[in-house]
Design a protein around this motif. Structure first.
Motif, short mmCIF file in Angstrom:
data_model
loop_
_atom_site.label_atom_id
_atom_site.label_comp_id
_atom_site.label_asym_id
_atom_site.label_seq_id
_atom_site.Cartn_x
_atom_site.Cartn_y
_atom_site.Cartn_z
N HIS A 1 0.87 -1.18 0.00
CA HIS A 1 0.00 0.00 0.00
C HIS A 1 0.90 1.23 0.00
O HIS A 1 1.90 1.27 0.72
CB HIS A 1 -0.89 0.00 1.25
CG HIS A 1 -1.99 1.03 1.18
ND1 HIS A 1 -1.74 2.36 1.41
CD2 HIS A 1 -3.31 0.92 0.90
CE1 HIS A 1 -2.89 3.03 1.29
NE2 HIS A 1 -3.85 2.18 0.98
N CYS B 1 -10.79 6.24 -1.72
CA CYS B 1 -9.61 5.91 -0.93
C CYS B 1 -9.27 7.08 -0.02
O CYS B 1 -9.14 8.21 -0.47
CB CYS B 1 -8.43 5.60 -1.85
SG CYS B 1 -6.91 5.38 -0.93
N PHE C 1 -6.63 7.73 1.47
CA PHE C 1 -5.26 8.21 1.34
C PHE C 1 -5.07 9.00 0.05
O PHE C 1 -4.05 9.65 -0.14
CB PHE C 1 -4.29 7.01 1.39
CG PHE C 1 -2.85 7.39 1.45
CD1 PHE C 1 -2.38 8.20 2.49
CD2 PHE C 1 -1.94 6.97 0.48
CE1 PHE C 1 -1.04 8.55 2.55
CE2 PHE C 1 -0.61 7.33 0.54
CZ PHE C 1 -0.15 8.12 1.58
N ARG D 1 -4.68 -0.34 -6.81
CA ARG D 1 -3.59 -0.29 -7.77
C ARG D 1 -2.36 -1.06 -7.29
O ARG D 1 -1.28 -0.93 -7.84
CB ARG D 1 -3.21 1.17 -8.04
CG ARG D 1 -4.37 1.99 -8.59
CD ARG D 1 -3.86 3.27 -9.23
NE ARG D 1 -2.96 2.98 -10.34
CZ ARG D 1 -1.98 3.79 -10.72
NH1 ARG D 1 -1.77 4.92 -10.10
NH2 ARG D 1 -1.20 3.46 -11.73
S1 SF4 Z 1 -3.30 4.27 -5.47
FE1 SF4 Z 1 -5.41 4.86 -5.25
S2 SF4 Z 1 -6.28 3.33 -3.91
FE2 SF4 Z 1 -4.09 3.09 -3.81
S3 SF4 Z 1 -3.56 4.30 -2.05
FE3 SF4 Z 1 -3.29 5.62 -3.79
S4 SF4 Z 1 -5.22 6.67 -3.95
FE4 SF4 Z 1 -5.55 4.94 -2.62
#
Ligand code: SF4
Lengths: 619, 318
Positions: A543, A578, A580, A610
């Motif tokens: 993540h 999300c 984040f 992702r």
């Molecule tokens: S890529 Fe998208 S889902 Fe993954 S942490 Fe970043 S914002 Fe969130």
């Protein structure tokens, strides 16, 4: 207008109406208060004399209204004089300090050592009874109250910047006092004023009752009660009216004073007291208990009850702890890791509660849902099957009990035994957690121990009954690094002694996670964003938040991560998708949708859709 | 602990000295000639001969400093002088009456603590509920009703109407213990009432504060039941500030005693005081005021020491 203000104005209005009667007494069609009317002695209430007649046949109603004048004159007069003198003394003492302070403030405090009524009687001895003497005596009594209040307020305002600025501009000190300090001390003065008026009425009537205040035949409530007492077997009602007037007036003043304080310093604390003391309704489980080895958290959410409804703080927390595992909950402050720990033990703060999900826990009697237990049902589990170590041991230990007694308490609570036996066990426990000289230390109070020793005692308490699950909430954060290392070693040792014990270790420090935990759940903004074994997550984060965490100096002890741009979103303003995303360098259009916890194989999960792309990037 | 007690005793002694000085000063700070003031009544000028006699009798013709020195010297061996009315020494009368007043105060303090602390705790535990509202209302009412009204009403109801107890009076404990206690009951309850109200309010506020403390959460985490948590970890800690307030309220309490003793004919210090004030017998009034103030200081000293026993941290601080 707030509710408190409205309430204050209503009471003030009532007081104004009541005060109007004695003020208007000379023009009201009242009967004479002096003179005699022998045929009507002790007559009961009638159309002409609504409250009846007293021992000389005088009208009680008109004597009560006229009597109020005496009480109010003395009370308001002395409260006002004392306010003026006390304010001047307090201002001078607080503003000029030094010798003025000693003369103006300290000297008046001696008066406080004398019981109020006595000082008044001393003055009356010298000056003789009468309204004027009373006012003088009460003024002397009340001055120190005002001096103290004004002095304290002046000390506070005197240090304020705008006062300092005026001083620097060469404004005359008296002008500064009058213009800037005085307006600031008005609120405490008002409270004091209503208090002293009430107290003045009580003292005036008390002294008149003793025959040392208002001189008859002038009417006064105290005198009326004195006379009624002598004649109470003939006409008990005579006692009632002045007593009601007196108690009612004082009650009114006290209520006004309380309301005034509510308006001036609104209490922020929520009413309702401690939620755990209230009767709790037993909840029936809405799901059959699954078979779990030790602990399984499913979709657990915690929310805070607000006036506008409830607001979610954590959402959908899920993880599992098997016997012998150590699960680290890691994240920045505000990520919800501590709340999760408290929710499992039913120890959430007052306004907070579990709003959904389960925390299945295996006990001897079968699997229970920790999220649905009442305070009573928790009793046998807490401190026995599940125990907690808190962050701030200095606050978590009771300051007024000896360490030994506090430890013996948790042992005896779950395993009743004689005091001596419990004490012997406590000594052993303290030795085990590395407190030197435990035989003597059990006599010590918490404040007599060092920070490290207090935390050791706290840990000893937690393991006293060999729990199946130990929840440690930032147990090393308040300690300095060397002690931190020792405490971590202690946890490792306790784990060896009790290999079946599961541990949940709440921390923001990744170095600690690496040292102590087998598994880790990374938390962000109230959600778990990644899970796995410590080894795998540290070697290969899936993540972006975990990655950023690991990159931002793993040794650092900062509560907030400065190296990731942006801040954690506030509970009321969580992004739809999300959480984040606002801080994520990889955010894409699909990230705007809510992110589920994805299984990435090998028992690992991540809340990033992702992750596979990003993983490839790394590879 | 010993150092703490020694320090407190020293402070108490200084207070006693300050209070004595203040009482001495009151007569001399009031504008006008003290002897004339004491004899004045209304607008008639007092008889010059009587004034001169009083002046020499009270030693007012000597320099003020000499008077002060003699006053303090007398006080150090508890000599309160003689009454103006009958030339009797004042100290023995005080010694006779002081224990009776003390008994009333102690009985009231015990009653107030036994009722006030549990009710205050209950009010805090049920904060916002109907029982809390009821208790708070009763406390406000008790605080607003003067003790002499309460006392007189008790006499009316229990002595006049119901005839359960006599309206007042005093029988020495040694003579008839039962009757002694029955006569003690009403005055003690009367003094205790406002004090109970104060205890309720203070205990409630203090308990509410302690309930928020971390160590209460620890006690819950230990698995203790409500009872032991409330007793050992809430009330025990909440008592410390309550005790302090009890000390501050002592002054009002002792003042209240004067009125209550009068209502119930309790032959303590106050009947003596009221008669002395009526007769404007200055030496007697000073003697009684001083003894009661010393008592006040002494009680506060005891409370300071209790405080240290209840909260071990106090001994080290200050
Ligand atoms: S890529 Fe998208 S889902 Fe993954 S942490 Fe970043 S914002 Fe969130």
């Amino acid at each position: 207008m707030t509710r408190a203000q409205r309430s204050l104005y209503i009471w003030l209005g009532l007081a104004a109406v009541l005060i109007a009667f004695p003020l208007l007494a000379p023009v009201l069609p009242l009967q004479p208060t002096i003179g005699m009317d022998i045929p009507h002695r002790f007559a009961g209430p009638s159309a002409a004399n609504w409250l009846g007649n007293d021992e000389y046949g005088r009208d009680v109603l008109s004597r009560i209204i006229w009597g109020a004048r005496a009480s109010l004159a003395v009370a308001f007069g002395s409260a006002f004089c004392a306010a003026v003198i006390g304010t001047i003394l307090g201002l001078l003492g607080g503003y000029f300090r030094g010798i003025t302070e000693v003369l103006a403030v300290r000297s008046t405090e001696i008066v406080i050592c004398l019981p109020p009524l006595l000082l008044a009687m001393l003055v009356i001895t010298i000056l003789g009874a009468g309204v004027l003497t009373l006012t003088v005596a009460l003024t002397i009594l009340f001055v120190p109250n005002y001096t103290r209040v004004v002095y304290a307020a002046t000390l506070q305002t005197g240090g304020l910047d705008f006062v300092k600025a005026q001083e620097a501009m060469g404004t005359h000190p008296l002008k500064i006092l009058a213009r800037t300090v005085l307006p600031n001390i008005v609120p405490p003065l008002l409270v004091q004023f209503s208090l002293t008026v009430a107290s003045g009425i009580l003292l005036e009537s008390g002294l008149s009752f003793l025959g040392l205040g208002v001189v008859p035949p002038a009417p006064s409530w105290g005198l009326m009660i004195r006379a009624a007492r002598a004649a109470m077997d003939q006409q008990p009602l005579l006692l009632l009216w002045p007593s009601l007037a007196l108690a009612g007036t004082v009650l009114l003043l006290n209520v006004i004073c309380d309301r005034l304080q509510d308006v001036l310093s609104p209490k922020t604390a929520a009413r309702g007291g401690a939620a755990w003391l209230r009767r709790q309704i037993k909840r029936t489980p809405d799901a059959p208990a699954p078979e779990v080895p030790l602990l399984k958290i499913e979709d657990l959410s915690v929310g805070v009850a607000l006036e506008q409804g409830s607001m979610g703080l954590t959402k959908g927390i899920a993880f599992e702890v098997k016997p012998g595992e150590t699960m680290a909950l890691v994240g920045e402050s505000g990520s919800g890791k501590t709340l999760t720990g408290l929710a499992m033990t039913g120890l959430l703060p007052n306004a907070l509660s579990v709003t959904g999900g389960h925390a299945w826990f295996r006990t001897e009697a079968g699997v229970v849902d920790l999220a649905a237990l009442t305070e009573e049902e928790f009793g046998p589990l807490r401190g026995n099957d599940i125990s907690m170590v808190f962050q701030d041991a200095a606050a978590a230990l009771n300051p007024v009990h000896r360490i030994g007694d506090q430890l013996a308490e948790i042992i005896q609570c779950h395993r009743p035994m004689p005091k001596q036996q419990a004490e012997a066990e406590v000594v052993e426990l303290l030795r085990k957690v590395g407190i030197p000289d435990p035989e003597r230390r059990i006599r010590a109070y918490p404040f007599e121990l060092s920070g490290g020793q207090r935390q050791r005692a706290m840990i000893a308490m937690a393991v006293a009954n060999a729990p199946k699950l130990l929840i440690a909430d930032e147990p090393t954060t308040a300690l300095d690094p060397t002690i931190q290392a020792q405490i971590l070693r202690l946890f490792a040792k306790l784990k060896e002694d009790n290999p079946g014990m599961g541990v949940i270790f709440v921390t923001h420090n990744l170095a600690v996670v690496k040292e102590i935990a087998t598994h880790v759940s990374v938390m962000y903004a109230g959600q778990v964003v990644e899970q796995g074994t410590v080894e795998e997550v540290f070697a290969d984060p899936r993540h972006p938040y975990t990655k950023a965490l690991l990159a931002s100096v793993p040794e650092s002890d900062a509560e907030r991560l400065e190296s990731i741009p942006g801040t954690v979103p506030q509970p009321g303003a969580m992004p739809e998708g999300c959480r984040f995303a606002p801080r994520c360098g990889h955010a894409a259009a699909a990230c705007a949708a809510p992110q589920p916890l994805l299984d990435t194989g090998e028992g690992r999960t991540t809340r990033c859709l992702r992750w596979a792309d990003l993983w490839k990037d790394v590879a | 602990m010993l150092r703490y007690v020694a320090l407190r005793v020293l402070i108490a002694l200084v207070l006693v000295w300050l209070v004595s000085t203040l009482v001495f000063l009151v007569l001399h700070l009031v504008p006008g000639d003290p002897a004339e003031l004491l004899l004045s009544a209304g607008n008639t000028a007092p008889d010059p001969e009587a004034v001169a006699q009083l002046r020499s009798q009270m030693g007012l013709d000597r320099p003020v400093l000499a008077q002060y020195a003699a006053y303090i010297a007398d006080l150090t061996h508890l000599d309160f002088g003689v009454s103006l009315r009958d030339q009797n020494p004042i100290a023995p009368e005080l010694a006779l009456r002081l224990p009776r007043t003390l008994e009333l105060i102690l009985a009231a303090a015990v009653i107030a603590s036994l009722i006030g602390v549990p009710l205050g705790t209950l009010a805090a535990m049920r904060d916002g509920g109907w029982s809390e509202k009821l208790v708070s209302l009763l406390a406000s009412a008790a605080l607003s009703t003067p003790v002499f009204v309460v006392g007189t009403t008790l006499v009316l109801v229990f002595a006049q109407w119901l005839g359960w107890i006599s309206a007042g009076g005093y029988v020495p404990l040694a003579e008839d213990p039962l009757r002694h206690l029955s006569l003690l009951a009403m005055p003690a309850v009367t003094i205790a009432l406002p004090l109970t109200a104060v205890m309720i309010r203070m205990t409630r506020a203090s308990v509410l504060e302690v309930l928020e403390k971390d160590h209460v959460r620890t006690a819950r985490a230990k698995g203790l039941a409500r009872g032991p948590i409330i007793r050992r970890h809430v009330v025990r800690n909440a008592l410390v500030p309550v005790i302090t307030v009890l000390g501050l309220e002592m002054g009002t309490l002792i003042g209240g005693t004067v009125l209550v003793e009068y209502v119930f004919n309790w032959p303590g210090l106050s009947g003596y005081l009221v008669r002395a004030v009526e007769a404007r017998d200055y030496p007697e009034v000073v003697g009684i005021v001083l003894v009661i103030s010393f008592l006040f200081v002494l009680l506060n000293l005891l409370i300071d020491i209790t405080y240290a026993v209840l909260d071990p941290r106090v001994k080290l601080a200050k």
